[in-house]
Design a protein around this motif. Structure first.
Motif, PDB file in Angstrom:
ATOM      1  N   ALA A   1      -1.415 -41.025   1.292  1.00  0.00           N
ATOM      2  CA  ALA A   1      -1.878 -40.041   0.319  1.00  0.00           C
ATOM      3  C   ALA A   1      -1.289 -38.681   0.666  1.00  0.00           C
ATOM      4  CB  ALA A   1      -3.396 -39.971   0.310  1.00  0.00           C
ATOM      5  N   HIS A   2      -1.165 -37.835  -0.356  1.00  0.00           N
ATOM      6  CA  HIS A   2      -0.554 -36.525  -0.180  1.00  0.00           C
ATOM      7  C   HIS A   2      -1.400 -35.458  -0.857  1.00  0.00           C
ATOM      8  CE1 HIS A   2       3.271 -38.514   0.871  1.00  0.00           C
ATOM      9  NE2 HIS A   2       3.001 -39.330  -0.119  1.00  0.00           N
ATOM     10  N   THR A   3      -1.454 -34.281  -0.257  1.00  0.00           N
ATOM     11  CA  THR A   3      -1.939 -33.123  -0.983  1.00  0.00           C
ATOM     12  C   THR A   3      -0.817 -32.721  -1.933  1.00  0.00           C
ATOM     13  OG1 THR A   3      -1.033 -31.558   0.624  1.00  0.00           O
ATOM     14  CG2 THR A   3      -3.313 -32.320   0.999  1.00  0.00           C
ATOM     15  N   ILE A   4      -1.091 -31.836  -2.859  1.00  0.00           N
ATOM     16  CA  ILE A   4      -0.046 -31.403  -3.791  1.00  0.00           C
ATOM     17  C   ILE A   4       1.136 -30.784  -3.043  1.00  0.00           C
ATOM     18  CG2 ILE A   4       0.503 -29.865  -5.727  1.00  0.00           C
ATOM     19  CD1 ILE A   4      -1.106 -32.423  -6.485  1.00  0.00           C
ATOM     20  N   PRO A   5       0.925 -29.866  -2.077  1.00  0.00           N
ATOM     21  CA  PRO A   5       2.087 -29.331  -1.346  1.00  0.00           C
ATOM     22  C   PRO A   5       2.889 -30.414  -0.617  1.00  0.00           C
ATOM     23  CG  PRO A   5       0.180 -27.926  -0.986  1.00  0.00           C
ATOM     24  CD  PRO A   5      -0.308 -29.155  -1.706  1.00  0.00           C
ATOM     25  N   GLN A   6       2.223 -31.413  -0.058  1.00  0.00           N
ATOM     26  CA  GLN A   6       2.930 -32.502   0.613  1.00  0.00           C
ATOM     27  C   GLN A   6       3.728 -33.323  -0.395  1.00  0.00           C
ATOM     28  OE1 GLN A   6      -0.464 -34.382   2.410  1.00  0.00           O
ATOM     29  NE2 GLN A   6      -0.172 -33.329   4.366  1.00  0.00           N
ATOM     30  N   ALA A   7       3.154 -33.559  -1.566  1.00  0.00           N
ATOM     31  CA  ALA A   7       3.851 -34.333  -2.594  1.00  0.00           C
ATOM     32  C   ALA A   7       5.084 -33.573  -3.099  1.00  0.00           C
ATOM     33  CB  ALA A   7       2.906 -34.648  -3.755  1.00  0.00           C
ATOM     34  N   VAL A   8       4.967 -32.246  -3.210  1.00  0.00           N
ATOM     35  CA  VAL A   8       6.109 -31.424  -3.623  1.00  0.00           C
ATOM     36  C   VAL A   8       7.214 -31.518  -2.576  1.00  0.00           C
ATOM     37  CG1 VAL A   8       6.882 -29.039  -3.987  1.00  0.00           C
ATOM     38  CG2 VAL A   8       4.773 -29.846  -5.066  1.00  0.00           C
ATOM     39  N   GLU A   9       6.835 -31.435  -1.304  1.00  0.00           N
ATOM     40  CA  GLU A   9       7.809 -31.530  -0.217  1.00  0.00           C
ATOM     41  C   GLU A   9       8.499 -32.887  -0.222  1.00  0.00           C
ATOM     42  OE1 GLU A   9       7.403 -31.651   4.511  1.00  0.00           O
ATOM     43  OE2 GLU A   9       6.594 -29.835   3.601  1.00  0.00           O
ATOM     44  N   ARG A  10       7.740 -33.928  -0.523  1.00  0.00           N
ATOM     45  CA  ARG A  10       8.265 -35.291  -0.571  1.00  0.00           C
ATOM     46  C   ARG A  10       9.274 -35.431  -1.697  1.00  0.00           C
ATOM     47  NH1 ARG A  10       7.880 -39.352  -3.666  1.00  0.00           N
ATOM     48  NH2 ARG A  10       7.621 -41.502  -3.029  1.00  0.00           N
ATOM     49  N   GLY A  11       9.041 -34.720  -2.811  1.00  0.00           N
ATOM     50  CA  GLY A  11       9.948 -34.747  -3.956  1.00  0.00           C
ATOM     51  C   GLY A  11       9.668 -35.923  -4.859  1.00  0.00           C
ATOM     52  N   PRO A  12      10.242 -35.965  -6.008  1.00  0.00           N
ATOM     53  CA  PRO A  12      11.164 -35.021  -6.635  1.00  0.00           C
ATOM     54  C   PRO A  12      10.501 -34.056  -7.604  1.00  0.00           C
ATOM     55  CG  PRO A  12      11.216 -37.036  -7.891  1.00  0.00           C
ATOM     56  CD  PRO A  12      10.183 -37.214  -6.773  1.00  0.00           C
ATOM     57  N   PHE A  13       9.172 -33.895  -7.554  1.00  0.00           N
ATOM     58  CA  PHE A  13       8.466 -33.103  -8.556  1.00  0.00           C
ATOM     59  C   PHE A  13       8.033 -31.742  -8.025  1.00  0.00           C
ATOM     60  CE2 PHE A  13       7.585 -37.606  -9.412  1.00  0.00           C
ATOM     61  CZ  PHE A  13       8.153 -37.711 -10.672  1.00  0.00           C
TER      62      PHE A  13
END
Length: 75
Positions: free
Chosen positions: A17-29
């Motif tokens: 699972a990711h927080t929003i900042p982690q998901a942004v870092e992961r990409g591509p969104f």
């Protein structure tokens, strides 16, 4: 070296699972795109605490897999 797992399933070193900042870092969104997808119901989100929004890795992967294929440009 053997990878440890939780209950024989998910490897402990793999984020599920990711927080929003982690998901942004992961990409591509981008942050804005993730919130827009959540608001549109295209990306399930969970709350953890008063402000933390969590998205699951499997939901991000499905979102990317469901994107339409890129068109090839004629040369």
């Amino acid at each position: 070296m053997e990878t440890q797992s939780i209950n024989g399933g998910i490897p402990m070193n793999r984020r599920v699972a990711h927080t929003i900042p982690q998901a942004v870092e992961r990409g591509p969104f981008s942050r804005a795109t993730l919130y827009r997808l959540i608001k549109a119901g295209k990306l399930p989100a969970r709350k953890f605490g008063p402000k933390v929004v969590i998205v699951l890795e499997e939901d991000l992967q499905k979102l990317v897999q469901d994107l339409p294929p890129a068109r090839e440009h004629a040369a």
